[in-house]
Design an enzyme around this catalytic site. Structure first.
Site, mmCIF file in Angstrom:
data_model
loop_
_atom_site.group_PDB
_atom_site.id
_atom_site.type_symbol
_atom_site.label_atom_id
_atom_site.label_comp_id
_atom_site.label_asym_id
_atom_site.label_seq_id
_atom_site.Cartn_x
_atom_site.Cartn_y
_atom_site.Cartn_z
ATOM 1 N N TYR A 93 5.729 -14.421 -40.887
ATOM 2 C CA TYR A 93 6.937 -13.682 -39.497
ATOM 3 C C TYR A 93 7.770 -13.139 -40.266
ATOM 4 O O TYR A 93 8.373 -13.781 -41.080
ATOM 5 C CB TYR A 93 7.528 -15.707 -39.047
ATOM 6 C CG TYR A 93 8.435 -14.944 -38.112
ATOM 7 C CD1 TYR A 93 8.401 -13.624 -37.352
ATOM 8 C CD2 TYR A 93 9.851 -15.346 -38.387
ATOM 9 C CE1 TYR A 93 9.213 -13.475 -36.558
ATOM 10 C CE2 TYR A 93 11.052 -15.120 -37.804
ATOM 11 C CZ TYR A 93 10.850 -13.903 -36.551
ATOM 12 O OH TYR A 93 11.745 -13.229 -35.883
ATOM 13 N N SER A 117 3.847 8.810 3.694
ATOM 14 C CA SER A 117 3.567 6.934 4.496
ATOM 15 C C SER A 117 4.282 6.708 2.742
ATOM 16 O O SER A 117 2.639 7.019 2.038
ATOM 17 C CB SER A 117 2.557 6.589 4.668
ATOM 18 O OG SER A 117 2.580 5.784 5.494
ATOM 19 N N GLY A 118 4.911 5.455 3.108
ATOM 20 C CA GLY A 118 5.026 4.969 1.110
ATOM 21 C C GLY A 118 4.273 4.155 0.590
ATOM 22 O O GLY A 118 4.121 3.416 -0.625
ATOM 23 N N LYS A 143 5.716 -4.511 1.163
ATOM 24 C CA LYS A 143 4.709 -3.667 0.699
ATOM 25 C C LYS A 143 4.091 -2.375 -0.593
ATOM 26 O O LYS A 143 3.970 -2.702 -1.414
ATOM 27 C CB LYS A 143 3.480 -3.661 1.849
ATOM 28 C CG LYS A 143 2.194 -2.108 1.404
ATOM 29 C CD LYS A 143 1.087 -2.574 2.513
ATOM 30 C CE LYS A 143 1.476 -1.383 3.759
ATOM 31 N NZ LYS A 143 0.680 -1.181 4.666
ATOM 32 N N ASN A 167 -3.432 -1.927 2.784
ATOM 33 C CA ASN A 167 -3.009 -2.518 3.880
ATOM 34 C C ASN A 167 -3.321 -4.175 3.086
ATOM 35 O O ASN A 167 -3.251 -4.923 3.177
ATOM 36 C CB ASN A 167 -3.588 -2.374 4.445
ATOM 37 C CG ASN A 167 -2.964 -1.051 4.898
ATOM 38 O OD1 ASN A 167 -2.157 -0.762 5.380
ATOM 39 N ND2 ASN A 167 -4.258 -0.190 5.226
ATOM 40 N N GLN A 203 15.322 1.382 9.845
ATOM 41 C CA GLN A 203 14.810 1.954 11.124
ATOM 42 C C GLN A 203 14.266 0.157 11.439
ATOM 43 O O GLN A 203 13.701 -0.916 10.994
ATOM 44 C CB GLN A 203 13.003 2.215 11.200
ATOM 45 C CG GLN A 203 12.570 2.021 12.650
ATOM 46 C CD GLN A 203 11.200 2.297 12.807
ATOM 47 O OE1 GLN A 203 10.735 1.645 11.643
ATOM 48 N NE2 GLN A 203 9.982 3.091 13.911
ATOM 49 N N SER A 227 2.657 -16.416 -51.155
ATOM 50 C CA SER A 227 2.302 -17.722 -50.108
ATOM 51 C C SER A 227 2.994 -18.844 -49.361
ATOM 52 O O SER A 227 3.411 -19.306 -50.490
ATOM 53 C CB SER A 227 0.724 -17.908 -50.023
ATOM 54 O OG SER A 227 -0.090 -17.175 -50.508
ATOM 55 N N ARG A 252 7.149 -6.719 -31.986
ATOM 56 C CA ARG A 252 8.256 -6.917 -31.057
ATOM 57 C C ARG A 252 9.168 -5.720 -30.927
ATOM 58 O O ARG A 252 8.997 -5.003 -32.134
ATOM 59 C CB ARG A 252 8.981 -8.496 -31.260
ATOM 60 C CG ARG A 252 7.399 -8.987 -30.617
ATOM 61 C CD ARG A 252 8.120 -10.790 -31.084
ATOM 62 N NE ARG A 252 8.836 -10.993 -30.482
ATOM 63 C CZ ARG A 252 9.815 -11.692 -31.363
ATOM 64 N NH1 ARG A 252 9.668 -12.176 -31.775
ATOM 65 N NH2 ARG A 252 11.073 -12.410 -29.762
ATOM 66 N N ARG A 265 -1.126 -7.995 6.186
ATOM 67 C CA ARG A 265 -2.510 -8.046 5.195
ATOM 68 C C ARG A 265 -1.741 -8.448 4.006
ATOM 69 O O ARG A 265 -3.320 -8.770 3.139
ATOM 70 C CB ARG A 265 -3.481 -7.240 5.301
ATOM 71 C CG ARG A 265 -4.212 -7.150 7.368
ATOM 72 C CD ARG A 265 -5.151 -6.674 7.310
ATOM 73 N NE ARG A 265 -5.308 -5.012 7.290
ATOM 74 C CZ ARG A 265 -6.179 -4.686 6.443
ATOM 75 N NH1 ARG A 265 -7.035 -4.737 6.064
ATOM 76 N NH2 ARG A 265 -6.637 -2.921 6.762
HETATM 77 C C1 UD1 Z 1 -0.961 6.506 12.211
HETATM 78 C C2 UD1 Z 1 -1.417 7.957 12.759
HETATM 79 C C3 UD1 Z 1 -2.598 7.327 13.054
HETATM 80 C C4 UD1 Z 1 -3.057 8.625 11.538
HETATM 81 C C5 UD1 Z 1 -3.118 7.102 10.838
HETATM 82 C C6 UD1 Z 1 -3.268 7.284 9.063
HETATM 83 C C7 UD1 Z 1 0.473 7.205 14.392
HETATM 84 C C8 UD1 Z 1 0.960 7.307 16.457
HETATM 85 N N1 UD1 Z 1 -0.104 7.163 14.508
HETATM 86 O O1 UD1 Z 1 -1.870 5.525 12.164
HETATM 87 O O2 UD1 Z 1 -2.345 9.145 13.677
HETATM 88 O O3 UD1 Z 1 -4.907 8.148 11.554
HETATM 89 O O4 UD1 Z 1 -1.091 7.146 10.441
HETATM 90 O O5 UD1 Z 1 -2.942 5.852 8.465
HETATM 91 O O6 UD1 Z 1 1.737 7.758 13.354
HETATM 92 N N2 UD1 Z 1 5.742 2.810 10.178
HETATM 93 C C9 UD1 Z 1 7.193 2.847 10.317
HETATM 94 N N3 UD1 Z 1 7.230 1.870 11.516
HETATM 95 C C10 UD1 Z 1 6.893 2.161 12.245
HETATM 96 C C11 UD1 Z 1 5.906 2.070 12.277
HETATM 97 C C12 UD1 Z 1 4.748 2.219 11.101
HETATM 98 O O7 UD1 Z 1 7.785 2.869 9.157
HETATM 99 O O8 UD1 Z 1 7.620 1.642 13.134
HETATM 100 C C13 UD1 Z 1 5.284 3.417 8.773
HETATM 101 C C14 UD1 Z 1 4.362 2.013 8.411
HETATM 102 O O9 UD1 Z 1 4.544 0.999 7.886
HETATM 103 C C15 UD1 Z 1 3.110 2.860 7.617
HETATM 104 C C16 UD1 Z 1 3.062 4.404 8.455
HETATM 105 O O10 UD1 Z 1 4.132 4.393 9.275
HETATM 106 O O11 UD1 Z 1 3.794 2.897 6.813
HETATM 107 C C17 UD1 Z 1 2.091 3.947 9.094
HETATM 108 O O12 UD1 Z 1 1.484 3.455 9.875
HETATM 109 P P1 UD1 Z 1 0.629 2.296 10.514
HETATM 110 O O13 UD1 Z 1 0.740 1.091 11.691
HETATM 111 O O14 UD1 Z 1 0.036 2.502 9.213
HETATM 112 O O15 UD1 Z 1 -0.334 3.965 11.683
HETATM 113 P P2 UD1 Z 1 -1.299 3.576 12.762
HETATM 114 O O16 UD1 Z 1 -0.481 2.888 13.750
HETATM 115 O O17 UD1 Z 1 -1.857 3.175 11.780
#
Ligand code: UD1
Ligand code: CA
Length: 464
Positions: free
Chosen positions: A373, A105-106, A24, A230, A78, A412, A340, A17
């Site tokens: 300058y 989460s990143g 991202k 997102n 992964q 000047s 600068r 998105r």
């Molecule tokens: C996940 C949680 C959900 C929680 C939500 C909060 C699970 C199954 N669900 O949902 O309970 O409410 O986060 O935001 O964990 N990512 C990977 N590899 C993957 C899948 C995801 O690195 O295979 C990373 C994504 O880049 C992201 C994070 O994990 O940074 C979360 O993934 P996302 O798909 O946003 O989570 P949800 O499935 O929505």
């Protein structure tokens, strides 16, 4: 209670998105990559190591992030992405059993270290601890299912939830702390028999409960801390939230901001006492403002040290890049000035409108007030550099220096062709092109002599 903390940062997802070719987690918030915020926050809870799980754009992500002080940073790939549980499974081989794994989460940049510390305290090196939040609209999130006595039983994902479970407003934030030795056992038992066919990290909750372990939950109310990015709209929203936080922290220290909603720090801003900042100032890199500094509206300032009492008038642009810019106490800069890299100004220097200074030092009391300058120059005390005058520092191949000794007055519209030096106390007549050194105390004039013809008749327009 003390235990090592190893952080796992999930950053393999695509971020569709964002509609961007850039991964991202590398999009910037406050001038720093989203995932860099997460790494830096991890450092604030004294994490021993950070493991970032990469996938989409892995090489770019790996090149775009740096360790914080005192921690080890490593990357695990992964490929393909089979879910959050599968993601953490990739990290487990590099995690040591004596620690607690903190899953972050990143793309969630505004988590506060105090919140993570509270979660770690609840984990205590023993328990699975979840960070949760109640939401008016919990659609899309994993729900926290509790039993009658209030103890956590499971996290059920939106797509797997019954209509009744979907009414639960307490959600899982995506952040947990878990003893690594337990995590390792539980992850080995994951399957993908669910609505999305993914390996869910959230399934560790039911394994913990099945093993007779009490699952802890730390419920917070501040949704911004767990908000993910997102889309560009969400990125902009969190940018404002972040800037508001920084503005409030500075105002608590006494900094007077004309409007905290029109204020941006994309780096580090250090302020003394009685600093005043007008609207729409943007600071980046490291900027230090001394006591009593005033920054006018619409200034862009990067990598600079501004000493006490300096006034920067509106629309001034300062960028020290790697060399830095220094402005001495009591100086007046702008409006519409440009400093600068390597601009090094002493006390009480005046730099006025449309004046550019690059790699040049100006000693105390020197002035260049209009349209000038000064590049690759050494300018002495009290020098007055006239309107429209420049140093011609570049011969098309190399840069050369101009030295202007103390108390010189450059008229000047002069061109000082470097290398050249003007002796102390000398004067250069307006409109001169100076390419030979001048001795102290001299007057140098280098221009055509004025010719005046009396009663001059201009040509008249011919009639057709
Ligand atoms: C996940 C949680 C959900 C929680 C939500 C909060 C699970 C199954 N669900 O949902 O309970 O409410 O986060 O935001 O964990 N990512 C990977 N590899 C993957 C899948 C995801 O690195 O295979 C990373 C994504 O880049 C992201 C994070 O994990 O940074 C979360 O993934 P996302 O798909 O946003 O989570 P949800 O499935 O929505
Ligand atoms: Ca998902």
């Amino acid at each position: 209670m003390s235990f090592p903390v190893d952080v796992v940062v999930m950053a393999a997802g695509k971020g569709t998105r964002m509609k961007s070719s850039k991964p991202k987690v590398l999009h910037r918030l406050g001038g720093r990559a989203l995932a860099q915020h997460v790494i830096d926050t991890a450092a604030r809870v004294s994490a021993r190591s950070v493991v970032v799980i990469t996938g989409h754009g892995a090489e770019q992500v790996e090149a775009g992030l740096v360790a914080a002080e005192g921690m080890a940073l490593q990357f695990v790939r992964q490929e393909p992405q089979l879910g959050t549980g599968h993601a953490v499974q990739q990290a487990v081989p590099v995690l040591a059993d004596d620690g607690v794994t903190l899953v972050l989460s990143g793309d969630v940049p505004l988590m506060r270290p105090e919140t993570l510390q509270a979660l770690l305290d609840l984990c205590g090196g023993q328990h699975l601890a979840l960070l949760t939040l109640s939401m008016a609209d919990p659609t899309g999130y994993g729900r926290i299912v509790r039993s009658a006595d209030g103890s956590v039983q499971a996290i059920v994902e939106q797509k797997d939830a019954s209509p009744e479970q979907r009414t639960i407003q307490e959600i899982y934030s995506g952040i947990m702390a878990v003893p690594t030795r337990l995590l390792r056992q539980w992850l080995a038992r994951l399957d993908n028999q669910n609505a999305q066919g993914e390996y869910y990290l959230t399934d560790v909750v039911k394994f913990a409960v099945g093993d007779g372990q009490k699952v802890q939950a730390h419920r917070i109310t501040d949704a911004v801390q767990v908000a993910g990015v997102n889309s560009p709209v969400q990125l902009a929203e969190l940018e404002r939230a972040y800037q508001r936080r920084q503005a409030e922290a500075l105002m608590e220290q006494g900094v007077r901001l004309a409007d905290p909603a029109r204020f941006d720090v994309r780096g580090e801003l250090v302020c003394g006492l009685d600093v005043e900042i007008d609207v729409n100032a943007i600071f980046s890199g490291r900027v230090v403002l001394g006591n009593g500094v005033r920054i006018g509206a619409h200034c862009v300032i990067a990598n600079a040290e501004i000493a006490a009492g300096v006034v920067i008038h509106p629309f001034t642009h300062i960028d020290g890049e790697k060399l830095g810019v220094r402005v001495g106490a009591g100086s007046l800069i702008g409006p519409f000035a440009r400093l600068r890299p390597g601009a090094d100004l002493g006390a009480e220097v005046h730099i006025g409108n449309f004046v550019e200074v690059k790699n040049a030092s100006l000693a105390a009391g020197a002035k260049a007030n209009h349209l000038a300058y000064l590049g690759d120059a050494t300018v002495g005390e009290r020098v007055n550099f006239g309107a429209g005058s420049i140093t011609a520092n570049y011969d098309g191949a190399n840069k050369h220096r101009t030295v202007i000794e103390a108390d010189v007055h450059v008229g000047s519209n002069c061109v000082l062709v470097a290398p050249v030096s003007l002796g102390a106390g000398g004067t250069v007549g307006a409109g001169s092109v100076i390419n030979k050194n001048t001795p102290p105390g001299s007057l140098a004039v280098a221009r055509g002599k004025q010719v005046t013809l009396a009663n001059w008749q201009r040509p008249a327009k011919k009639k057709p």
